[in-house]
Write an enzyme that holds these catalytic residues in place. Structure first.
Site, mmCIF file in Angstrom:
data_model
loop_
_atom_site.group_PDB
_atom_site.id
_atom_site.type_symbol
_atom_site.label_atom_id
_atom_site.label_comp_id
_atom_site.label_asym_id
_atom_site.label_seq_id
_atom_site.Cartn_x
_atom_site.Cartn_y
_atom_site.Cartn_z
ATOM 1 N N ASP A 14 0.834 -1.179 0.165
ATOM 2 C CA ASP A 14 0.067 -0.071 0.027
ATOM 3 C C ASP A 14 0.839 1.247 -0.018
ATOM 4 O O ASP A 14 1.564 1.471 0.975
ATOM 5 C CB ASP A 14 -0.855 -0.126 1.267
ATOM 6 C CG ASP A 14 -2.079 1.183 1.241
ATOM 7 O OD1 ASP A 14 -2.012 1.897 0.434
ATOM 8 O OD2 ASP A 14 -2.900 0.793 2.134
ATOM 9 N N ASP A 108 -3.428 2.481 -5.593
ATOM 10 C CA ASP A 108 -1.983 2.567 -4.733
ATOM 11 C C ASP A 108 -2.136 1.261 -3.794
ATOM 12 O O ASP A 108 -1.348 1.300 -2.953
ATOM 13 C CB ASP A 108 -2.094 3.668 -3.882
ATOM 14 C CG ASP A 108 -3.329 3.817 -2.996
ATOM 15 O OD1 ASP A 108 -4.306 3.121 -2.989
ATOM 16 O OD2 ASP A 108 -3.200 4.530 -1.722
ATOM 17 N N GLU A 109 -2.922 0.333 -4.086
ATOM 18 C CA GLU A 109 -2.993 -0.801 -3.340
ATOM 19 C C GLU A 109 -3.033 -2.384 -4.041
ATOM 20 O O GLU A 109 -3.571 -2.322 -4.947
ATOM 21 C CB GLU A 109 -4.266 -0.792 -2.455
ATOM 22 C CG GLU A 109 -4.350 -0.730 -0.966
ATOM 23 C CD GLU A 109 -5.483 -0.735 -0.472
ATOM 24 O OE1 GLU A 109 -6.071 -1.855 -0.054
ATOM 25 O OE2 GLU A 109 -6.151 0.498 -0.437
HETATM 26 MG MG LIG Z 1 -2.511 3.842 0.293
#
Ligand SMILES: [Mg+2]
Length: 396
Positions: A14, A108-109
């Site tokens: 993350d 983003d993960e």
């Molecule tokens: Mg994040």
């Protein structure tokens, strides 16, 4: 070297305060400041806050107006999705360099299953460390990684060690890790379930694990109770579902009336090439093969393609090939009811996109067009020959 599946094969990676971190890369003078990315209008909502801003109590999904009250000296920036997409594409590339079992959750993960990657890269802990270093170097943003036997524990672990951290929860440590966490951290515990649980004095995941399932079932239904009980005991059998990169990107146009003017048809091919190229750039791919489809009024379909050693995401390049294919079609005048342009043989372009974004090959016209269209809508910018058409179509 380990030669069998490790007990903790799942990683959750993350990026830390992703949008805000990218804004700091774009403008290094923002480093260390409370940066808040989000809608800046009256009804705007915060989409990302730097850790400095979080110190003032600013959180994602909070109305911007409230964030301004909490953090009057914050730097408020509107989102720049082109930049986030490019960084995200590069993040995806770094992850995929370690295993094909990557399941992206958002820009983003992602979850990774590194169970089959240990021969190459060592145990999951070592892979996580490698990924963290490589992401920081290649994307410019730090990332936190949770390592665990299951997806949901890996996710809780990365949340737990943020920012810029790594946490390995070994199989035998799962229950101990979960026990003190608030029950609201479990997937499937929303406001309503949370209320029911608090009436039962269930506050932590440990409390939940100690509650007999039939009691939960009476209040929450059998299925939900089963699910929560399993999670509270660390059981989660969902697999990492690998991301399937697209095989091709294409656009077709069917005409209301059959067209027979080569000049007009070539202009349509130019427009289609532009659309395909802009999709390629948004998704972070370049294409080796271009295919043109021409359906005649007689319903005969002609398909022609050409493969180049030099992959591209530039509309003018695609058009150049397509126009060549079109001109090489047999026969003279043809009546056409449908045209299509398809790009395949895709290769990832994230690293290159970032280089461009960082100004290493400045002045790329089509990327400027993407930015203009992002701001003003599709069609706000177009090649001159299309502009010419729209002018001609206008009533005089
Ligand atoms: Mg994040």
């Amino acid at each position: 070297m380990p030669d069998e599946r490790p007990p903790e094969p799942i990683l959750h990676a993350d990026l830390d305060a992703f949008y805000a971190s990218v804004e700091m890369l774009k403008d290094p003078s923002l480093a260390g400041k409370p940066v808040i990315v989000g809608g800046v209008g009256g009804r705007g909502v915060v989409s990302s806050a730097s850790y400095e801003a979080r110190g003032f109590g600013v959180r994602s999904a909070m109305p911007t107006v409230r964030a301004r009250r909490l953090c009057p000296d914050g730097v408020f920036v509107p989102p720049d999705f082109e930049a986030y997409q490019a960084h995200s594409n590069r993040f995806r590339e770094v992850l995929l360099a370690h295993t094909p079992f990557v399941e992206p959750i958002s820009l983003d993960e992602a979850f990774l299953d590194v169970g089959g990657a240990t021969m190459l890269f060592g145990e999951p802990r070592a892979i996580a460390a490698r990924i963290r270093a490589e992401v920081e170097r290649e994307v410019g943003v730090t990332c936190s990684v949770g390592v665990a036997p299951t997806k949901f524990v890996a996710k809780l672990a990365s949340d737990h060690c943020k920012p810029n951290g790594m946490l390995v929860v070994p199989a035998e440590g799962v229950l101990g890790f979960l026990e003190p966490l608030p029950v609201g951290r479990l997937w499937g515990v929303g406001e309503k379930t949370g209320e029911v649980l608090s009436r039962l004095a269930v506050r932590t995941i440990g409390d939940l694990a100690a509650t007999p399932e039939p009691i939960l079932a009476r209040l929450l239904g059998e299925q939900h109770a089963r699910h929560l009980t399993q999670l509270a005991h660390g059981v989660d059998d969902r697999h990492v579902v690998p991301y399937e990169p697209p095989k091709s990107v294409g656009h077709v146009e069917t005409f209301e009336v059959d067209l027979d003017d080569d000049e007009i048809l070539l202009r349509e091919l130019l427009a289609l090439s532009g659309k395909v190229a802009s999709r390629l750039r948004a998704d972070g791919y370049r294409a080796r093969t271009v295919t043109m489809k021409v359906r005649l009024a007689t319903f005969t379909t002609l398909t022609r393609s050409k493969t180049s050693t030099d992959p591209t995401d530039v509309g003018a390049d695609l058009y150049h090939t397509v126009a060549e294919l079109y001109r090489a079609l047999p026969g003279e005048r043809r009546r056409v009811r449908l045209l299509g342009v398809q790009a395949s043989g895709l290769v990832s372009a994230g690293a290159e996109q970032l280089a461009l974004l960082r100004g290493e090959r400045w002045g790329d016209v089509e990327r400027a067009v993407d930015r203009i269209e992002h701001r003003f809508g599709r069609g706000a910018a177009m090649p001159a020959s299309l502009l010419d058409r729209s002018r001609r179509d206008r009533p005089i």
